[in-house]
Design a protein around this motif. Structure first.
Motif, mmCIF file in Angstrom:
data_model
loop_
_atom_site.group_PDB
_atom_site.id
_atom_site.type_symbol
_atom_site.label_atom_id
_atom_site.label_comp_id
_atom_site.label_asym_id
_atom_site.label_seq_id
_atom_site.Cartn_x
_atom_site.Cartn_y
_atom_site.Cartn_z
ATOM 1 N N VAL A 1 36.333 27.647 52.074
ATOM 2 C CA VAL A 1 36.296 27.394 50.628
ATOM 3 C C VAL A 1 37.426 26.440 50.237
ATOM 4 O O VAL A 1 38.584 26.856 50.151
ATOM 5 C CB VAL A 1 36.435 28.711 49.839
ATOM 6 C CG1 VAL A 1 36.241 28.457 48.343
ATOM 7 C CG2 VAL A 1 35.463 29.767 50.346
ATOM 8 N N CYS B 1 39.929 24.511 47.857
ATOM 9 C CA CYS B 1 40.461 24.904 46.544
ATOM 10 C C CYS B 1 41.422 23.842 46.030
ATOM 11 O O CYS B 1 42.338 23.426 46.747
ATOM 12 C CB CYS B 1 41.214 26.233 46.645
ATOM 13 S SG CYS B 1 40.245 27.612 47.300
ATOM 14 N N GLU C 1 42.663 26.216 41.526
ATOM 15 C CA GLU C 1 41.640 27.234 41.282
ATOM 16 C C GLU C 1 42.222 28.615 41.012
ATOM 17 O O GLU C 1 41.574 29.627 41.244
ATOM 18 C CB GLU C 1 40.692 27.311 42.496
ATOM 19 C CG GLU C 1 39.919 26.055 42.798
ATOM 20 C CD GLU C 1 38.821 25.749 41.789
ATOM 21 O OE1 GLU C 1 38.689 26.509 40.813
ATOM 22 O OE2 GLU C 1 38.102 24.762 41.983
ATOM 23 N N THR D 1 36.574 35.052 42.921
ATOM 24 C CA THR D 1 35.893 34.519 44.102
ATOM 25 C C THR D 1 36.182 35.380 45.316
ATOM 26 O O THR D 1 35.276 35.719 46.092
ATOM 27 C CB THR D 1 36.352 33.073 44.370
ATOM 28 O OG1 THR D 1 36.078 32.270 43.224
ATOM 29 C CG2 THR D 1 35.621 32.488 45.565
ATOM 30 N N ALA E 1 34.797 26.945 45.334
ATOM 31 C CA ALA E 1 35.486 28.141 44.851
ATOM 32 C C ALA E 1 35.069 28.556 43.448
ATOM 33 O O ALA E 1 35.465 29.622 42.973
ATOM 34 C CB ALA E 1 36.996 27.895 44.875
ATOM 35 N N ASP E 2 34.268 27.733 42.756
ATOM 36 C CA ASP E 2 34.007 27.971 41.337
ATOM 37 C C ASP E 2 32.905 28.978 41.046
ATOM 38 O O ASP E 2 32.549 29.196 39.888
ATOM 39 C CB ASP E 2 33.690 26.648 40.641
ATOM 40 C CG ASP E 2 32.532 25.902 41.304
ATOM 41 O OD1 ASP E 2 31.780 26.521 42.095
ATOM 42 O OD2 ASP E 2 32.387 24.689 41.041
ATOM 43 N N LEU E 3 32.320 29.572 42.100
ATOM 44 C CA LEU E 3 31.273 30.593 41.974
ATOM 45 C C LEU E 3 29.972 30.063 41.387
ATOM 46 O O LEU E 3 29.137 30.840 40.924
ATOM 47 C CB LEU E 3 31.771 31.788 41.128
ATOM 48 C CG LEU E 3 32.879 32.627 41.770
ATOM 49 C CD1 LEU E 3 33.358 33.703 40.804
ATOM 50 C CD2 LEU E 3 32.397 33.259 43.067
#
Length: 324
Positions: free
Chosen positions: A11, A13, A16, A23, A105-107
């Motif tokens: 992931v 980042c 973040e 997350t 990472a932002d879902l």
């Protein structure tokens, strides 16, 4: 437990800290569920790659690693951009994982789609692409520009998977293939399809960003498109050749037309047409020089063979410093 089922989720980042706790929570739940069904081994991990964040992202990653060894961290020496950060994570875990899943990472990527990806891997698929089934959460402008982005890329020779970003599963064999691509100018969405091997697709609906701001505004998307096209295709240069040939043919026709008018005594002062021609040809020349210059600049960067990333720290079972 099958030792060939070790999954590392990579992931990238950048700033973040707002979304990272959530997350990590959701990824832990998913990883535990996959372990309980014996689809992945208990040695599987989540690796957060800190791409030179200016906030507390790395501190959070370090804290997560201390609290739970499920989480690992890779800290780059400085900001290198999303593609380099993603590659850094993949190359760091290449020899540790049997399969990797990369995601943002932002879902926005559907974590539940990981189940179908792992299932396809267990059936012998080397690369599984996560593809958006629809864009309901996007505004009309975002949807139009994003779809135009993919169509433009493919039209200009940078073949990509439509509506696929960087949410994908790759087997160790696929990662070893990726490691053979040494270019500095990275566009993984175009490079990964070049690897070959067996591929599959998992469709999912993308959610809105959980927190924070998008890291890909329109300006960055345009830059990303230019990077991808000029890194993977010479079609723009061929278009310049075709355009030059077309303009040359038009100029011959205009010369013949001018001579005929001259001998018929029908010549008139054509200030507007001359000005229009000068501006048009001048603009085409500048555009052509700019495109050629973009390619020359990339050649210049490739010949330097500078490292694509430098790793300051790798939080796993032990800390390591690597470069590639």
């Amino acid at each position: 437990m099958d030792i060939k089922n070790t999954l590392y989720v990579v992931v990238p980042c950048y700033n973040e800290e707002e979304v990272l706790p959530e997350t990590a929570k959701r990824l832990k739940q998913k990883m535990q569920a996959l372990m309980q069904t014996h689809k992945i081994s208990e040695q599987s991990k989540v690796v957060f790659v800190n791409d030179g964040s200016k906030d507390g992202t790395w501190a959070l990653i370090s804290q997560l690693h201390e609290q739970d060894k499920l989480f690992s961290g890779v800290n780059l020496s400085r900001n290198r951009g999303h593609q380099n950060a993603l590659l850094a994570g993949l190359m760091t875990v290449k020899d540790l994982a049997d399969m990797t899943i990369s995601m943002d990472a932002d879902l926005q990527d559907d974590i539940d789609a990981m189940d179908a990806m792992v299932d396809q891997y267990l059936q012998g698929v080397d690369i599984v692409y996560g593809v958006r089934s629809k864009r309901k959460t996007d505004s009309f402008f975002k949807r139009f520009t994003a779809e135009a982005f993919y169509r433009l890329m493919n039209a200009l020779g940078a073949n990509t998977v439509f509506n696929h970003a960087d949410y994908r599963l790759m087997s160790r064999r696929a990662l070893e293939g990726l490691a053979e691509f040494k270019e500095v100018n990275l566009f993984l969405r175009g490079i990964v399809p070049m690897i070959g091997y067996t591929t599959g697709t998992v469709y999912y609906e993308r959610s809105e960003r959980f927190a924070g701001e998008s890291k890909y505004p329109l300006k960055k998307m345009l830059s990303f498109a230019i990077e991808g096209i000029t890194s993977l295709s010479v079609k723009p240069i061929r278009l310049i050749i075709g355009l030059g040939f077309t303009v040359f043919l038009i100029s011959i026709v205009m010369i013949i037309y001018a001579l005929v008018r001259f001998f018929l005594g029908q010549t008139v002062t054509g200030w507007a047409s001359v000005m229009a021609s000068v501006w048009a040809i001048g603009g085409l020349l500048l555009l052509s020089v700019g495109i050629v210059g973009e390619y020359i600049g990339k050649i210049y960067l490739e010949t330097k063979a500078r490292p694509r990333f430098l790793i300051e720290q790798f939080l796993n079972e032990q800390d390591e410093t690597k470069h590639a």
